[in-house]
Design an enzyme around this catalytic site. Structure first.
Site, PDB file in Angstrom:
ATOM      1  N   GLU A 415      61.423  32.266 -60.472  1.00 51.56           N
ATOM      2  CA  GLU A 415      61.667  32.921 -59.250  1.00 51.56           C
ATOM      3  C   GLU A 415      62.807  32.907 -58.639  1.00 51.56           C
ATOM      4  O   GLU A 415      63.317  33.846 -58.155  1.00 51.56           O
ATOM      5  CB  GLU A 415      60.737  32.325 -58.227  1.00 51.56           C
ATOM      6  CG  GLU A 415      60.423  33.344 -57.071  1.00 51.56           C
ATOM      7  CD  GLU A 415      61.128  33.113 -55.962  1.00 51.56           C
ATOM      8  OE1 GLU A 415      61.179  33.954 -55.002  1.00 51.56           O
ATOM      9  OE2 GLU A 415      61.931  32.114 -55.785  1.00 51.56           O
ATOM     10  N   ASP A 443      54.970  31.315 -51.153  1.00 45.77           N
ATOM     11  CA  ASP A 443      56.259  30.699 -51.719  1.00 45.77           C
ATOM     12  C   ASP A 443      56.267  29.325 -50.710  1.00 45.77           C
ATOM     13  O   ASP A 443      55.734  28.575 -51.258  1.00 45.77           O
ATOM     14  CB  ASP A 443      57.224  31.873 -51.397  1.00 45.77           C
ATOM     15  CG  ASP A 443      58.531  31.301 -52.116  1.00 45.77           C
ATOM     16  OD1 ASP A 443      58.943  30.157 -52.450  1.00 45.77           O
ATOM     17  OD2 ASP A 443      59.289  32.319 -52.589  1.00 45.77           O
TER      18      ASP A 443
END
Ligand SMILES: [Zn+2]
Length: 735
Positions: A415, A443
């Site tokens: 990511e 996240d």
């Protein structure tokens, strides 16, 4: 400090992960007390008869455990684990083990992607003679136990090219379009210069992009103490803010063009994908052409202090103890970046629970696992919470529960480099995901106690409802606390505010349109893994997080010590996030009627169109095109959404048609792609070309106006109107 890759590789110690016993320990007393003041609602929107679901949810909420979340976090952050490293692989295996233990059908999915690791990074002041700085300096504070690990990579900007530049320096504030414009007005030319910019306000890739566009030879990105250092409060280790030597690493990929593997836009980077199917890296349009590197404010100080030329505009002044000037020179810097570009294997972990009734309809939830260094907050506070949510799902499975739809839990890799693991997965499974019901992202789950969320408007009420069903460690429900924090913030906004702490993409920023008195849910721009799901495939998406003072973003100090000192010492917010995240998924998976609210969506779009109309009038004067048809289409969508809400609140025996329509409405917002960036197909949301993290709403139209392109504005307005009518028309089929 400069370290060769060889030295880094030679000290890759093998640290076996501790075996975790998944036993349920009693909740902490403080949590129990807070929960006494909490009564969950006894109805659930979208459920005909909620009694069974309420029991399931109660059982689920009892499982996520602060002590187990702490153990997960400790294991996951025991070593630096950048994407593709052996330590990253071990975190994948740990997550796999937890998924399997919970009874998920789980496996590791590898991708082969184009990435770089730094071989050598140097920033040296070479003039004037009396100024000495040889950076980057190592990241050091008094006695953080993790800071000296030999596996910590030198701070660098992913996807910077290799380069060797010596040039005069110019200061360009936050590196926004308006900052470069201001420099030009001041008669300062950045051509051939090294531009130094402070982090904040916009995504770092946008800063490098604009520096490149303006002819700069190199870019330095530093963390000014104004934005997340001592100006905010005590610095680490006394407080949570950035210390002098703390560096913000990060990707400078042009992800507003497309995210993911730069060599495979639109297709999945499966390990056996032949090179002939890949775009040669030198042709990838999402990679910068000038070298860039991040710097601490300790190292940036000698550069900034010795710039002459005009005084900077007063609002460009940060918190270093001297008056900022813009240059150019007399400070000259030698910037050297040597990157080791190569194809690297990364590992997503995917765990599935097959739906009992509608197995082809997926509810997908994801969190990334890879970190620049230890990643205690970003992202592993999310991973720990996700694993406790999975633990809860596992307990339900043991008792014979099955979701109606298929649940997918994803642990994304890569990511940080450019949303790679999620993008490649989404591209690989585009067909299955065309029937997906929702994507729930998490996240950096916890950096403090303040809950926030961002979502497409159709999911905003759903998130409020989920938050009503979860107790807050502060008492009452998460929703209660969220609401009162929002009201407090509104009041305080009467006083002049310091720049927001927007150093990282965070859920819960103010939405572009405020159409409700209820709790504000932000918009989705980019900077995390929902991007491919929403903006490429049209899957309704949401992102959640619990925030606080956090000045160690992407530095070596985002570690277990910082987290337990400042982030969430009791892990009560880890438990809260595990509950919210899990509930988002299990409730959506078994709902009778999909709880997507297209009335709120239509209201927000109506506001976007009105705001855009004003902008067009300012830009084009009496040449401005008519927005009447677009406005009509937006209002039609709002009305159709309101009509469907009636059907949703009184679900008929067979909700199949309503659900099919609701499922397809978000996809009606997809087109052939935005101008100049065909990968982005959503006409309502995209990462801003000049903002990056923050969403640009109705991006085709708004960016055409900003670029003063009347023809394109008219075209994009037509495309938007067609899409809105397509969505409204679909909703109107529900009687
Ligand atoms: Zn992250």
């Amino acid at each position: 400090m400069v370290r060769s890759l060889l030295a880094v590789l030679s000290c890759l110690a093998v640290l076996p992960f501790a075996n975790l016993q998944q036993t349920t320990t009693p909740a902490q007393p403080s949590t129990q007390k807070a929960e006494a003041s909490f009564t969950p609602p006894d109805t659930i929107f979208g459920y005909r008869n909620p009694s069974l679901e309420l029991r399931v949810e109660k059982d689920f909420l009892a499982v996520p455990d602060p002590q187990l979340a702490k153990k997960h976090l400790q294991v996951l952050t025991s070593a630096p684990h950048v994407a593709g490293s052996p330590e990253d692989r071990r975190t994948a295996e740990y997550v796999l083990q937890q998924y399997l233990a919970a009874g998920l059908d789980a496996s590791i999915q590898p991708y082969k992607v184009w990435m770089a690791l730094p071989l050598d990074v140097r920033v040296d002041v070479v003039a004037p003679e009396d100024v000495v700085m040889h950076g980057p300096s190592p990241e050091r504070v008094s006695d953080d136990p993790f800071q000296k690990d030999g596996r910590i990579l030198p701070a660098f900007n992913e996807y910077s090219p290799s380069g060797d530049v010596t040039a005069d320096v110019v200061y360009a504030n936050y590196g926004r379009a308006e900052d470069f414009k201001k420099l030009a007005e001041m008669g300062i030319d950045v051509k051939g210069k090294i531009v130094i910019m402070r982090y904040g306000e916009v995504f770092r890739g946008v800063k490098v992009f604009l520096a490149e566009q303006n002819g700069a030879a190199g870019a330095i990105l530093y963390s000014d103490p104004w934005d997340d250092g001592y100006f905010k409060g005590d610095k680490y280790m006394k407080g949570p803010w950035r210390p002098d030597s703390g560096v913000q690493r990060g990707s400078v990929q042009y992800l507003f063009r497309y995210p993911g593997d730069p060599t495979t836009p639109d297709i999945a980077s499966l390990p056996d994908l032949p090179d002939s199917k890949r775009t040669p890296p030198e042709q990838a349009s999402d990679l910068p052409k000038i070298p860039a590197t991040p710097l601490s404010y300790g190292d940036a100080t000698p550069i900034m202090a010795n710039l002459t030329g005009p005084e900077s505009p007063r609002n460009w002044q940060g918190a270093l103890p001297f008056t900022y000037h813009v240059g150019p020179g007399p400070v000259k810097v030698h910037l050297l970046v040597k990157q080791n570009y190569r194809y690297t294997t990364i590992w997503d972990v995917i765990g599935m629970v097959r739906g009992a009734e509608l197995p082809n309809e997926w509810v997908v939830t994801g969190n990334h696992r890879d970190a620049w260094v230890y990643g205690a907050v970003d992202p592993n506070s999310g991973t720990a919470a996700q694993l406790e949510a999975v633990h809860g799902v596992g307990e339900l499975l043991k008792r014979g529960w099955r979701p109606k739809r298929t649940l997918v839990f994803a642990s994304w890799d890569g990511e940080e480099e450019g949303l790679i693991g999620s993008t490649e997965y989404a591209e690989q499974h585009a067909k299955e995901l065309s029937r997906a019901v929702a994507y729930f992202n998490m996240d950096a789950a916890v950096s403090g106690p303040d809950f926030g969320a961002s979502a497409v408007p159709s999911l905003k009420q759903y998130l409020r409802d989920v938050a009503k069903s979860v107790p807050s460690p502060k008492g009452g429900s998460v929703y209660d606390q969220w609401k009162s924090a929002g009201e407090k913030k509104e009041k305080e906004q009467e006083q002049p505010a310091h720049p927001a702490n927007d150093m990282s993409p965070a859920p819960g920023q103010e939405p572009a349109a405020k159409v409700t008195k209820d709790v504000r849910v932000g918009d989705l721009g980019s900077g995390s893994d929902y991007t491919a799901f929403l903006q490429h495939l049209g899957v309704p998406s949401a992102d959640i997080g619990s925030r606080g003072p956090y000045g160690v973003y992407h530095s070596a100090f985002d570690d277990f010590t910082w987290f337990t000192k400042f982030g969430d010492p009791t892990f009560a917010y880890e438990q809260e996030m595990a509950r919210i995240y899990g509930l988002e998924a299990i409730r959506m998976a078994s709902t009778d009627v999909l709880p997507l609210n297209y009335e709120e969506y239509g209201k927000e779009i109506t506001e976007y169109v009105k705001t855009s109309e004003q902008k067009a009038k300012t830009q084009f004067g009496n040449q401005a095109p008519s927005f009447a048809e677009a406005l009509q289409a937006a209002e039609r969508l709002q009305k159709a959404g309101a009509g469907v809400l009636v059907a949703q609140s009184r679900p008929a025996g067979d909700a199949g048609v309503v659900n099919l329509v609701l499922r397809n409405t978000e996809r009606a917002f997809l087109t052939d792609g935005l101008p100049g960036r065909p990968w982005f197909k959503h006409v309502i949301y995209a990462p801003g070309e000049h903002t990056g993290y923050a969403a640009v709403v109705i991006p085709g139209v708004n960016e055409a106006i900003e670029n003063n392109n009347l023809t394109l504005t008219k075209q994009q307005l037509q495309i938007l109107t067609t899409a809105l009518n397509r969505a409204a028309g679909a909703l109107e089929m529900v009687k």
